[in-house]
Design an enzyme around this catalytic site. Sequence first.
Site, short mmCIF file in Angstrom:
data_model
loop_
_atom_site.label_atom_id
_atom_site.label_comp_id
_atom_site.label_asym_id
_atom_site.label_seq_id
_atom_site.Cartn_x
_atom_site.Cartn_y
_atom_site.Cartn_z
N GLY A 113 0.81 -1.21 0.00
CA GLY A 113 0.00 0.00 0.00
C GLY A 113 0.85 1.27 0.00
CD GLU A 116 -1.53 -1.10 -3.76
OE1 GLU A 116 -1.59 -1.20 -2.51
OE2 GLU A 116 -2.19 -1.82 -4.52
CD GLU A 136 0.71 -5.71 -2.10
OE1 GLU A 136 1.67 -6.01 -2.84
OE2 GLU A 136 0.27 -4.56 -1.99
N1 DAK Z 1 2.35 -3.78 8.91
C1 DAK Z 1 2.57 -3.84 10.23
N2 DAK Z 1 3.80 -3.79 10.80
C2 DAK Z 1 4.86 -3.67 9.97
C3 DAK Z 1 4.71 -3.60 8.57
C4 DAK Z 1 3.37 -3.65 8.03
N3 DAK Z 1 3.10 -3.54 6.74
N4 DAK Z 1 5.94 -3.50 8.01
C5 DAK Z 1 6.82 -3.49 9.03
N5 DAK Z 1 6.17 -3.60 10.22
C6 DAK Z 1 6.77 -3.62 11.54
C7 DAK Z 1 7.48 -4.91 11.81
O1 DAK Z 1 6.58 -5.92 12.24
C8 DAK Z 1 8.45 -4.50 12.91
O2 DAK Z 1 7.74 -4.40 14.10
P1 DAK Z 1 8.39 -4.93 15.50
O3 DAK Z 1 8.75 -6.36 15.23
O4 DAK Z 1 9.61 -4.06 15.69
O5 DAK Z 1 7.32 -4.73 16.50
C9 DAK Z 1 8.82 -3.07 12.50
O6 DAK Z 1 7.78 -2.63 11.62
C10 DAK Z 1 10.14 -3.00 11.75
O7 DAK Z 1 10.07 -3.92 10.69
P2 DAK Z 1 11.18 -5.05 10.45
O8 DAK Z 1 11.81 -5.46 11.73
O9 DAK Z 1 10.55 -6.11 9.62
O10 DAK Z 1 12.26 -4.25 9.60
P3 DAK Z 1 13.26 -4.83 8.50
O11 DAK Z 1 14.19 -3.72 8.18
O12 DAK Z 1 13.85 -6.13 8.93
O13 DAK Z 1 12.37 -5.13 7.21
C11 DAK Z 1 10.63 -4.59 5.58
C12 DAK Z 1 11.74 -4.06 6.56
C13 DAK Z 1 9.88 -3.40 5.03
C14 DAK Z 1 11.30 -5.36 4.43
C15 DAK Z 1 9.72 -5.57 6.39
O14 DAK Z 1 9.25 -4.88 7.57
C16 DAK Z 1 8.51 -6.00 5.59
O15 DAK Z 1 8.60 -6.90 4.75
N6 DAK Z 1 7.32 -5.42 5.91
C17 DAK Z 1 6.08 -5.84 5.34
C18 DAK Z 1 5.94 -5.28 3.96
C19 DAK Z 1 4.67 -5.78 3.30
O16 DAK Z 1 4.40 -6.99 3.20
N7 DAK Z 1 3.81 -4.84 2.86
C20 DAK Z 1 2.59 -5.19 2.21
C21 DAK Z 1 1.45 -5.27 3.22
S1 DAK Z 1 -0.08 -5.69 2.41
C22 DAK Z 1 -6.46 -2.30 -0.19
C23 DAK Z 1 -5.57 -1.28 -0.04
C24 DAK Z 1 -4.28 -1.54 0.34
C25 DAK Z 1 -3.88 -2.82 0.60
C26 DAK Z 1 -4.79 -3.84 0.46
C27 DAK Z 1 -6.06 -3.57 0.07
N8 DAK Z 1 -7.80 -2.02 -0.61
C28 DAK Z 1 -8.19 -0.66 -0.96
C29 DAK Z 1 -8.76 -3.07 -0.83
C30 DAK Z 1 -2.50 -3.02 0.96
C31 DAK Z 1 -1.98 -4.19 1.32
C32 DAK Z 1 -0.60 -4.21 1.78
O17 DAK Z 1 0.11 -3.26 1.72
#
Ligand code: DAK
Length: 262
Positions: A113, A116, A136
């Site tokens: 997001g 996006e 995602e």
């Molecule tokens: N949500 C919640 N917490 C998150 C997060 C997220 N997206 N991304 C990072 N964090 C948190 C981590 O859990 C961690 O928290 P603690 O463990 O310290 O409590 C903290 O932020 C630091 O992250 P990391 O320890 O993981 O840091 P790194 O440097 O090791 O890694 C990273 C950074 C960005 C590569 C990693 O954090 C990561 O992969 N994050 C998730 C990225 C991701 O999967 N994003 C996509 C999410 S799904 C819609 C609109 C929008 C959407 C859907 C529908 N509609 C209008 C219908 C959107 C969907 C998405 O975005």
Amino acid sequence: MAANETAEPILLEDRRGAVVEITLNRPKVLNALSFALLRALADALGRAAADEGVRAVILTGAGRAFAAGADIQELADMTAAGFIASDVFRAWDEVAAFPKPLIAAVNGYALGGGCELAMSCDIIVASQEARFGQPEIFLGLIPGAGGTQRLPRAVGKYLASELVLTGRQLTAAEGERFGLVNRVVPPALVMDAAREIADRIAAQSPLAVRQAKAALRAVYETPLAQGLELERQRFYALFGSEDQREGTRAFLEKRAAVWKGR
Ligand code: DAK
């Protein structure tokens, strides 16, 4: 308030002349876009839209991310029926419909997001350390806020397919090369670069800027013939404005134009 939230506001707003600067402020979770954060963002943009003195908005993130996507903690608890019933994603539509220039100053991760959200802006300035991607697929999901539609339009079908299907991240330099990023600058200069662009826009006629943004947006939503007609209508409409007369007169009189916004 989530356990990892402090008393700090989740969204910061700052006014610098005719430019509003909005900062996503949940740095501990890489500015994950919680429903509350998105609502606050949409509300702030609503205020900026209604304020005649605001000519452009810069959007950035606190800490080492622009935004690392939707808040996965919240997503984990959602159901399809919950999404539909709560209409929580209306805020996304409000952001995309913001009528004034919106500049993304991408300081770090712009994932899911977050990517996006950057693509909902009109101009993207990125730090050399920024990373763009649609991860995602790692969650068993697909992009939900326009990633499958806006990314191919920005970088082409094949690269977009790779990014969405494999979750690979793009560096800022790749983003610039493939048309997703306007310019890449050292981390300390991201806001300066965004401000320079915002100030240049703010110096133009607000009427012309608004019409230009509306016409540019139509590129994605209309066939060419209809888009050309829409551009023509908006072009004609400006000939009813004082700004248009002032702009042409100022050029002929070799002086700077003074815009009135009417
Ligand atoms: N949500 C919640 N917490 C998150 C997060 C997220 N997206 N991304 C990072 N964090 C948190 C981590 O859990 C961690 O928290 P603690 O463990 O310290 O409590 C903290 O932020 C630091 O992250 P990391 O320890 O993981 O840091 P790194 O440097 O090791 O890694 C990273 C950074 C960005 C590569 C990693 O954090 C990561 O992969 N994050 C998730 C990225 C991701 O999967 N994003 C996509 C999410 S799904 C819609 C609109 C929008 C959407 C859907 C529908 N509609 C209008 C219908 C959107 C969907 C998405 O975005």
